[in-house]
Write a protein that holds these residues in place. Structure first.
Motif, PDB file in Angstrom:
ATOM      1  N   ARG A 154      -2.784   5.725  -4.768  1.00  0.00           N
ATOM      2  CA  ARG A 154      -1.612   5.672  -5.637  1.00  0.00           C
ATOM      3  C   ARG A 154      -0.600   6.710  -5.179  1.00  0.00           C
ATOM      4  N   PRO A 155       0.676   6.546  -5.557  1.00  0.00           N
ATOM      5  CA  PRO A 155       1.710   7.489  -5.119  1.00  0.00           C
ATOM      6  C   PRO A 155       1.541   8.865  -5.745  1.00  0.00           C
ATOM      7  N   ALA A 193      -3.873   6.303   4.072  1.00  0.00           N
ATOM      8  CA  ALA A 193      -3.667   5.332   3.004  1.00  0.00           C
ATOM      9  C   ALA A 193      -4.267   5.919   1.733  1.00  0.00           C
ATOM     10  N   SER A 241       0.432   8.346   2.822  1.00  0.00           N
ATOM     11  CA  SER A 241       0.826   9.747   2.738  1.00  0.00           C
ATOM     12  C   SER A 241       0.962  10.290   4.157  1.00  0.00           C
ATOM     13  N   MET A 273       0.829  -1.208   0.000  1.00  0.00           N
ATOM     14  CA  MET A 273       0.000   0.000   0.000  1.00  0.00           C
ATOM     15  C   MET A 273       0.862   1.256   0.000  1.00  0.00           C
ATOM     16  N   THR A 274       0.264   2.359  -0.408  1.00  0.00           N
ATOM     17  CA  THR A 274       0.916   3.658  -0.376  1.00  0.00           C
ATOM     18  C   THR A 274       0.308   4.482   0.750  1.00  0.00           C
ATOM     19  N   THR A 305      -9.389   7.857   0.331  1.00  0.00           N
ATOM     20  CA  THR A 305      -8.288   7.697   1.261  1.00  0.00           C
ATOM     21  C   THR A 305      -8.822   7.148   2.577  1.00  0.00           C
TER      22      THR A 305
END
Length: 215
Positions: free
Chosen positions: A168-169, A165, A85, A82-83, A189
């Motif tokens: 995408r990046p 979460a 932030s 997972m990505t 998110t």
């Protein structure tokens, strides 16, 4: 009714423009851009509907757009690979702009003086005259750490840390046109953590008029 026609036309043009922007955002696949365009379309549609009702008594067939957009199940974003932030916000008060610029210039010069052969020495002759540049130089000298802003010329205020979460990046090339867009994560998110940081305000003691050292 003709006296209101111009306002209605303008309101309708805003709806069509917002709809086109929203469609472009959807095609781009950028969730922050979709979210921002979605809100703009909802506001334009609501404004047009209100003007239409107040002017003609007629209504649009649209339901409130904001009620149709829902967050996905957060658990769908939590998985291996997972990505996430991590965003940090800290607000500061600048009690005296000139003092900040002078302090930042001194920090920059000290940092450049020990920087080795890559230093452009001509930079040391120029004074910093912009708050944004001052903050940049302070952070640069501290290798990007907010510890570089721990100066008497900056009074730290409240702050927070958010961990989300995201689907995408971050794509920096995608967000060139809107500088704050990378910080707008959109609705797809999941909030994993939030830490509020409350800082006691800086208090500058006023001189005691009755404290006379010469008495």
């Amino acid at each position: 009714m003709s006296e209101f026609s111009d306002d209605l036309d303008v309101a309708l043009e805003r709806v069509t423009h917002a709809a086109k922007v929203h469609l472009e955002a959807v095609r781009s696949g950028s969730e922050p851009a979709i979210e921002e365009a979605f809100r703009a379309l909802a506001a334009a549609s609501e404004s047009y509907g209100h003007r239409l009702r107040s002017t003609t008594g007629e209504v649009t067939p649209w339901r409130p757009v904001r009620a149709t957009r829902r967050r996905p199940d957060p658990s769908s974003l939590v998985h291996d690979g997972m990505t996430i932030s991590v965003r940090k916000r800290r607000d500061y008060t600048v009690p005296n702009v000139e003092d900040l610029l002078v302090a930042a210039t001194e920090v920059r010069n000290d940092s450049y003086s020990s920087g080795g052969d890559d230093v452009h020495w001509s930079d040391l002759d120029a004074e910093i005259n912009d708050v944004g540049e001052a903050i940049y130089e302070l952070l640069q000298a501290a290798d990007g750490s907010l510890a570089g802003l721990d100066l008497p010329e900056l009074w730290a205020g409240a702050g927070l840390i958010m961990v989300n979460a995201v689907p995408r990046p971050l794509d920096l090339d995608e967000d060139d046109d809107q500088e704050d867009l990378p910080f707008l994560l959109g609705r797809r998110t999941a909030v994993l953590m939030r830490i509020d940081e409350q800082v006691q305000p800086t208090v500058v003691a006023e001189p005691d008029p009755f404290d006379d050292d010469g008495a």
